[in-house]
Write an enzyme that holds these catalytic residues in place. Structure first.
Site, short mmCIF file in Angstrom:
data_model
loop_
_atom_site.label_atom_id
_atom_site.label_comp_id
_atom_site.label_asym_id
_atom_site.label_seq_id
_atom_site.Cartn_x
_atom_site.Cartn_y
_atom_site.Cartn_z
N VAL A 82 0.85 -1.20 0.00
CA VAL A 82 0.00 0.00 0.00
C VAL A 82 0.88 1.25 0.00
O VAL A 82 1.75 1.42 0.86
CB VAL A 82 -0.95 0.00 1.22
CG1 VAL A 82 -1.78 1.28 1.25
CG2 VAL A 82 -1.85 -1.24 1.20
N LYS A 83 0.62 2.08 -1.00
CA LYS A 83 1.44 3.29 -1.16
C LYS A 83 0.72 4.45 -0.46
O LYS A 83 -0.46 4.72 -0.75
CB LYS A 83 1.60 3.58 -2.65
CG LYS A 83 2.87 4.27 -3.03
CD LYS A 83 2.91 4.29 -4.55
CE LYS A 83 4.16 4.88 -5.09
NZ LYS A 83 4.06 5.06 -6.54
N VAL A 84 1.44 5.12 0.41
CA VAL A 84 0.86 6.21 1.21
C VAL A 84 1.76 7.43 1.06
O VAL A 84 2.98 7.33 1.22
CB VAL A 84 0.80 5.81 2.71
CG1 VAL A 84 0.21 6.93 3.55
CG2 VAL A 84 0.02 4.51 2.90
#
Ligand code: G3P
Length: 218
Positions: A82-84
């Site tokens: 998951v890219k945040v």
């Protein structure tokens, strides 16, 4: 150094996988916008092509929204990361994802301090943007080198991913700066393959081979 493709184009990903050089994929809302369709379906398709990490980016600004989006992505395939984006809420979300065993890639990192904080919060990957720093007359590669060195000195497990790669030289520099991963557009991967002297050499070998065959046939 692992090579990730920075794209949502399935055919580009298939091609790099066939070449045997693909270690993973990064996507973001801008790359997804170029192909359109269902982001979930694209991610699932990419995860079938590579078993390496595939980054899927959340767009919410609030922590709960990021968590909802990220948990949904994490269920699509086991290799989703998951890219945040780097922010106060982003750090909190990264920390909560880490507690849940969900891997994260902290994106839009532009300083060594930001990268350090993201790693501290529990990101498995941090993404300093090399090209965008170069664009504003700052040396993007310095951030890569500093983070790679700092993580090595302090034995921090987080991987430094050189992002916003704009040319083949950035790839060589990332390699030498100690980046663990570099993500690049397919066009730059193709540029890395080619060299005018290689093309010239292949043409000359073919010509000489044909001439030798013709002589042997006489
Ligand atoms: O990996 C991040 C990348 O997609 C951004 O690249 O060229 O838009 O700065 P660029």
């Amino acid at each position: 150094m692992k090579i990730f493709l920075d794209t949502a184009e399935i055919e580009e990903i298939r091609t790099a996988a066939r070449w045997g050089v693909l270690d993973g994929v990064t996507t973001n809302p801008s790359l997804y916008a170029k192909v359109g369709g269902s982001y979930d379906e694209i991610l699932k398709e990419i995860c079938k092509i590579t078993s390496g990490p595939v980054s899927a980016e959340v767009v919410s600004d609030d922590v709960e929204g990021m968590l909802t989006e990220g948990r949904h992505f994490a269920k699509l395939a086991p290799n989703i990361v998951v890219k945040v984006a780097m922010s106060e809420n982003g750090l909190e979300a990264i920390s909560r994802f880490a507690a849940e065993g969900i891997k994260t890639n902290c994106t839009l990192v532009f300083s060594t301090n930001q990268g350090f904080l993201a790693a501290k919060a529990g990101a498995s990957i941090i993404s300093p943007f090399v090209g965008r720093l170069d664009d504003i007359n700052q040396d993007g590669m310095t951030v890569i080198r500093e983070l790679a060195e700092a993580f090595s000195i302090h034995e921090i497990e987080c991987e430094v991913l050189a992002a916003s790669i704009r040319n083949p030289l950035h790839m060589t520099q990332s390699l030498l700066a100690g980046a663990h991963i570099a993500t690049l557009p397919f066009k730059i991967l193709q540029q890395m393959v080619h060299h005018p002297l290689t093309d010239k050499g292949i043409a000359q070998f073919k010509k000489d081979w044909a001439a030798a065959q013709a002589t042997a046939a006489k």
